[in-house]
Design a protein around this motif. Sequence first.
Motif: not given
Length: 194
Positions: A12-15, A18-19, A33-34, A39-40
């Motif tokens: 999934x993208x948002x949350x 990414x923020x 990105x979160x 890196x993960x």
Amino acid sequence: MPARDARLLVIDRDGTLSRDPEDFVRDPQDWQPLPGAPEALARLNEAGWRIVVATNQPGLGRGVFDLATLNAVHAQMHRLLAQAGARVEAVFFCPHAPDEECDCRKPAPGMLRDIARRRGLAPTQLVMVGDSLRDVQAGLAAGCETHLVLTGQSVHWRGAPRPPELPPSVAVHDDLAALADALLSRDEPEGVRP
């Protein structure tokens, strides 16, 4: 465990990656990105995992932004991920507003089934991860191995008991780094683990 060439992570993208914005990501510069997420993904890529994004984008259906803006947002996403050595092969999205009752908007399984079909895999070969019960429901309905990360919409569950509405088959991780640790540790041959 799926065969090495069939390891496909659907994220999934948002949350999750990414923020999660309060409203919509309306500008490429709004996509961030979160911490630790790129890196993960890079670690998973290095280990042979292929990664695609599956995201609901109701802002298209509601006319909040257009396809050119969404493409620019995803170009920004690809640039920022590449800076960390991460690669997402494709982005799948549902453009419909919630009231359109389509089969591709999560929690419906249509988008995940489409990804499997296009990649020549069975849905059971997909590993799905998201930050919401909607993501979990889509993954389970499609027959995917399903994971929940406690970021975005699920961050309030960190440090709390396991959400009772989650089936036991759904693995829970603090974030994408913890998910990567779990997936990579099970990929190691017996006797190699530290």
